[in-house]
Design a protein around this motif. Sequence first.
Motif, short mmCIF file in Angstrom:
data_model
loop_
_atom_site.label_atom_id
_atom_site.label_comp_id
_atom_site.label_asym_id
_atom_site.label_seq_id
_atom_site.Cartn_x
_atom_site.Cartn_y
_atom_site.Cartn_z
N UNK A 113 0.84 -1.20 0.00
CA UNK A 113 0.00 0.00 0.00
C UNK A 113 0.88 1.25 0.00
N UNK A 114 0.69 2.15 -0.97
CA UNK A 114 1.47 3.38 -0.98
C UNK A 114 1.11 4.33 0.15
N UNK A 115 2.12 5.06 0.63
CA UNK A 115 1.91 6.15 1.57
C UNK A 115 3.00 7.17 1.33
N UNK A 116 2.76 8.40 1.78
CA UNK A 116 3.72 9.47 1.58
C UNK A 116 4.22 10.02 2.90
N UNK A 117 5.51 10.30 2.97
CA UNK A 117 6.05 11.11 4.05
C UNK A 117 6.17 12.52 3.47
N UNK A 118 5.46 13.46 4.10
CA UNK A 118 5.32 14.82 3.59
C UNK A 118 5.92 15.82 4.56
N UNK A 119 6.28 16.96 4.07
CA UNK A 119 6.74 18.06 4.91
C UNK A 119 6.28 19.37 4.31
#
Length: 120
Positions: A113-119
């Motif tokens: 499952x894709x996920x993003x680490x964002x800032x």
Amino acid sequence: MKITRQIVVFDAADLTAESTFWAGLLGGTVETDDDWHTVYVGEEPRLGFQLAPNHVPPDWPDGTQQQIHLDLYVDDLAAAHDHAMSLGARLLRPADDTESAEGFQVYSDPAGHPFCLCWG
């Protein structure tokens, strides 16, 4: 009508790998049942995982479509990246510039499952 609880549920063929990954990433604990695991952060249920023996991981970005993904906003991308990778994440698309004011990197969890680490 009042919604009393909401939880995002992931399908996974390996419930232990999937729930352990997310509990580790979110700093939570896992409550297990035969075909269902719940990740708690503090005392709140945050994510559910249901047994899906025939789960086919999405092939992001050009193959089998993803059905959902999570954006996790972090205050230290390098530390979050290292932590996610140590738990079994796979980097799918690095950011062009991790020093920019805002951005994201795309990963997958153990079930794909894709996920993003964002800032930013």
